[in-house]
Design a protein around this motif. Structure first.
Motif, short mmCIF file in Angstrom:
data_model
loop_
_atom_site.label_atom_id
_atom_site.label_comp_id
_atom_site.label_asym_id
_atom_site.label_seq_id
_atom_site.Cartn_x
_atom_site.Cartn_y
_atom_site.Cartn_z
N ALA A 171 0.81 -1.22 0.00
CA ALA A 171 0.00 0.00 0.00
C ALA A 171 0.84 1.27 0.00
O ALA A 171 0.32 2.36 -0.26
N GLY A 172 2.12 1.15 0.33
CA GLY A 172 2.98 2.33 0.41
C GLY A 172 2.76 3.15 1.67
O GLY A 172 3.24 4.27 1.79
N LYS A 173 2.03 2.61 2.64
CA LYS A 173 1.82 3.28 3.93
C LYS A 173 1.53 2.24 4.99
O LYS A 173 1.13 1.11 4.69
N ARG A 174 1.73 2.64 6.24
CA ARG A 174 1.54 1.70 7.34
C ARG A 174 0.07 1.62 7.76
O ARG A 174 -0.57 2.66 7.92
N PRO A 175 -0.44 0.42 7.97
CA PRO A 175 -1.81 0.29 8.47
C PRO A 175 -1.93 0.86 9.88
O PRO A 175 -0.97 0.84 10.65
N ASP A 176 -3.10 1.36 10.21
CA ASP A 176 -3.37 1.92 11.55
C ASP A 176 -4.06 0.83 12.37
O ASP A 176 -5.21 0.48 12.11
N ILE A 177 -3.37 0.31 13.37
CA ILE A 177 -3.86 -0.85 14.13
C ILE A 177 -4.61 -0.38 15.38
O ILE A 177 -4.11 0.45 16.15
N ALA A 178 -5.79 -0.93 15.59
CA ALA A 178 -6.59 -0.60 16.77
C ALA A 178 -5.98 -1.25 18.01
O ALA A 178 -5.48 -2.38 17.95
N THR A 179 -6.00 -0.54 19.14
CA THR A 179 -5.55 -1.12 20.39
C THR A 179 -6.61 -2.08 20.93
O THR A 179 -7.77 -2.05 20.50
N ASP A 180 -6.22 -2.91 21.89
CA ASP A 180 -7.18 -3.82 22.51
C ASP A 180 -8.32 -3.04 23.15
O ASP A 180 -9.48 -3.45 23.09
N LEU A 233 -7.37 -1.18 11.51
CA LEU A 233 -7.36 -2.61 11.24
C LEU A 233 -7.10 -3.31 12.57
O LEU A 233 -6.58 -2.72 13.51
N ASP A 234 -7.48 -4.58 12.66
CA ASP A 234 -7.06 -5.38 13.81
C ASP A 234 -6.12 -6.48 13.31
O ASP A 234 -5.82 -6.58 12.12
N PHE A 235 -5.65 -7.31 14.24
CA PHE A 235 -4.65 -8.31 13.85
C PHE A 235 -5.22 -9.34 12.89
O PHE A 235 -4.51 -9.84 12.01
N GLN A 236 -6.49 -9.67 13.03
CA GLN A 236 -7.09 -10.61 12.08
C GLN A 236 -7.13 -10.01 10.67
O GLN A 236 -6.92 -10.71 9.68
N ASP A 237 -7.36 -8.70 10.59
CA ASP A 237 -7.37 -8.04 9.28
C ASP A 237 -6.00 -8.14 8.61
O ASP A 237 -5.91 -8.29 7.38
N SER A 296 -5.80 16.34 16.43
CA SER A 296 -6.65 17.17 15.57
C SER A 296 -7.17 16.45 14.34
O SER A 296 -7.43 17.06 13.31
N GLY A 297 -7.33 15.14 14.43
CA GLY A 297 -7.89 14.38 13.31
C GLY A 297 -9.25 13.81 13.67
O GLY A 297 -9.84 14.19 14.68
N THR A 298 -9.75 12.91 12.84
CA THR A 298 -11.06 12.32 13.12
C THR A 298 -10.96 10.83 13.44
O THR A 298 -11.97 10.22 13.77
N ASN A 299 -9.78 10.23 13.33
CA ASN A 299 -9.65 8.81 13.67
C ASN A 299 -10.05 8.59 15.12
O ASN A 299 -9.49 9.21 16.03
N GLY A 300 -10.98 7.69 15.34
CA GLY A 300 -11.45 7.42 16.69
C GLY A 300 -12.68 8.20 17.09
O GLY A 300 -13.26 7.94 18.14
N LEU A 301 -13.09 9.20 16.28
CA LEU A 301 -14.26 10.01 16.63
C LEU A 301 -15.52 9.15 16.68
O LEU A 301 -16.38 9.34 17.55
N ASP A 302 -15.62 8.20 15.76
CA ASP A 302 -16.80 7.34 15.72
C ASP A 302 -16.97 6.59 17.04
O ASP A 302 -18.08 6.47 17.56
#
Length: 575
Positions: A99-108, A168-172, A375-381
């Motif tokens: 993908a040319g970028k690192r996936p953003d992994i959700a914490t437990d 993403l999570d580890f299964q993803d 100052s982003g929206t990741n996690g706002l949901d």
């Protein structure tokens, strides 16, 4: 120690694994020197010009240890031709490269918070751990989850939620890496040989990841012990996966049956018990050390007296310079043991303990602070879901807060026109207003005010006492630290529950796998505890086997009189 010295010390079975050129299954009993064997094999291969080797483990620490051992035998020149990591870290590299970028992994904690919200929204009165386990089982297969089951519907809703949060999570990681390799959009690692440790714990996706590399031309060695398959609840394939690999790749099977860890008295107990399982690879468990160990069994009036006896015996061993651990079937059983350690002033390390940030409300608190600071929206949901906004409204809002420009100018009228409910619109606008205020304060360095505001907002939506306690504890800890919130959270994640050489270890049977101590105490060995009704008897017997084979010199087994003595203790001839 040089490679020549290591090779000279290998027994005939270990040397056979090292010298075999094709696919191989090394069936390694506990303490069989498997790490020495596969590191020697990797080093021998890396001595050949241009040969590339991959090494896969199930934990980061094991991957680092294996990598260091291999490079210690080969020297730094081979570093560029060795790829070592966990299944998930290697899949992460594949996805990052593609993908040319690192996936953003959700914490437990973030995952737990999302699942809790979904359980509430779907009206399911499930335990959190059961829901997470069901989701993970659904995701160990590339096929979509079954739409006609509650588990499948929960998994599908969870997947939508995690994707809305840009995570993403580890299964993803495994699903996307395997599906990408199958489709040809992601390449397998270009290694001439692949070494996979603890293969009995591989789930269907990890088994297929290994198979794809073997089919691509990597001479693959899997190290496994079907008798140590204790993660079937995580979809570990165990003997079935070993047999499948053996059949497809016509792999040579070599049994590493010599145990270099424990004296024969300890192994006799283990062998007597595990032989009661029928569907297993038959192997002899031989002690290299021979006799000289000690095994004892005790009954106590109650669990606190049992805990006191275990702590006194094991802490005495630690004071004498021995490594020691108290092992239990579940974390809950360790609570009175920890209380005894505290009251007796015994230094301990609860190895199976969880960080405060792994609690759902605590994780969301940290998520809110990072949302404010970044100052982003990741996690706002996830934060909106925590405030009580349902899934249908969250899906409507997803398009609205896609960019910060829209977030800053959206009105209640806009939201209602977009079919967002009035309650959701009010909660959304309230949080959006607070975010802008908190970000302004944060930019001016008023972190204490921001923390107070975020704390009050979190408490406002906490519905149960355990959640409120988690929020209060998190606030107390964070308020005692200084600097950016990201730095404070990193500090907690890095320094929580650290081990020490002179600490008595408290851990579960599951978490003890792969570890060893001079002395161990196994407590609450009773019917209804082990075997546990939630697992098959064969797997519970394997779990007992794993726990028993952790001790080098001395092992104490005990029960409280609350329940009958475990059948496994009876099988061992100790009761």
């Amino acid at each position: 120690m040089s490679l020549a010295d290591v090779l000279a010390r290998l027994n005939p079975a270990q040397r056979e694994v090292v010298e075999h050129e094709g696919h191989c299954i090394a069936v390694a009993v506990p303490g069989a020197g498997k790490t020495a064997t596969i590191s020697a094999k990797a080093a021998v291969l890396l001595e050949r010009p241009n040969v590339r080797v991959g090494a896969v483990t199930f934990s980061k620490d094991a991957a680092v240890e294996l990598r260091d051992r291999i490079l210690g035998l080969t020297g730094p020149a081979a570093k560029g031709r060795l790829i070592a990591g966990t299944f998930h870290s290697l899949a992460y590299k594949q996805l990052s490269s593609a993908a040319g970028k690192r996936p953003d992994i959700a914490t437990d904690g973030e995952r737990a918070a999302l699942v809790l919200q979904l359980l509430q929204d779907m009206g399911l009165e499930w335990k959190l751990e059961d829901a997470i386990s069901a989701i993970e089982k659904c995701k160990t297969d590339l096929a979509p989850p079954p739409a006609d089951t509650t588990e499948g519907q929960l998994c599908a809703a969870y997947q939508q939620a995690i994707e809305r949060n840009g995570r993403l999570d580890f299964q993803d990681l495994m699903r996307q890496a395997v599906s990408g390799m199958r489709a040809g959009t992601i390449k397998p690692f270009a290694v001439d040989a692949l070494l996979v440790d603890e293969f009995q714990d591989a789930d269907p996706l990890q088994t297929e990841w290994t198979g794809i590399h073997a089919r691509a031309g990597s001479a693959t060695v899997v190290v496994a012990d079907d008798d140590q398959t204790i993660f079937c609840f995580r979809s570990a394939m165990g003997k079935r996966g070993i047999d499948t690999f053996a059949k497809e790749f016509e792999a040579r099977q070599v049994v590493l049956g010599t145990n270099y860890r424990s004296h024969s008295e300890i192994l006799t107990v283990a062998d007597k018990v595990i032989r009661n399982n029928r569907d297993r690879i038959v192997k002899d468990l031989v002690s290299f050390k021979g006799p000289g160990g000690n095994v004892g069994f005790q009954r106590h009036d109650d669990e606190y007296k049992e805990a006191i006896a275990a702590v006194e015996a094991m802490s005495s061993a630690v004071r004498a310079g021995k490594s020691a651990a108290i092992l239990a079937r579940t974390n809950r059983i360790l609570d009175p043991v920890e209380a005894i350690c505290r009251s007796h002033g015994v230094k301990y390390h609860r190895a199976a303990g969880r960080s405060i940030l792994d609690r759902p409300e605590s994780a969301l608190f940290g998520n809110l602070l990072e949302l404010i600071e970044q100052s982003g929206t990741n996690g706002l949901d996830a934060m909106l879901g925590y405030s009580g906004i349902g899934v249908s409204d969250l899906q409507m809002l997803q398009g609205i807060f896609a960019s910060m420009k829209v977030v800053a100018t959206t009105t209640k009228r806009d939201l209602l026109a977009a079919s967002v409910s009035e309650d959701a619109a009010i909660k959304y606008l309230d949080l959006n207003k607070r975010l802008m205020e908190w970000r302004s304060l944060c930019a001016r360095g008023f972190h204490a005010l921001v923390l107070d505001g975020a704390y009050e907002w979190m408490l406002k939506w906490a519905t149960k006492d355990p959640g409120k306690r988690s929020i209060n504890t998190t606030y107390d800890v964070l308020s005692r630290l200084n600097g950016r919130f990201s730095d404070r959270l990193d500090f907690l994640r890095r320094t929580n529950n650290e081990a020490a050489p002179d600490a008595l270890v408290l851990t579960t049977f599951h978490s003890s796998k792969g570890l060893e101590w001079d002395h161990t105490a196994l407590i609450r060995l009773e019917e209804t505890v082990i075997p546990d009704d939630g697992s098959t008897e064969d797997e519970e017997r394997r779990l007992f086997y794993v726990a028993v084979t952790r001790a080098r010199q001395l092992m104490t087994l005990s029960t409280a009189r609350k329940n009958p003595t475990s059948r496994f203790v009876v099988e061992a001839g100790l009761a």
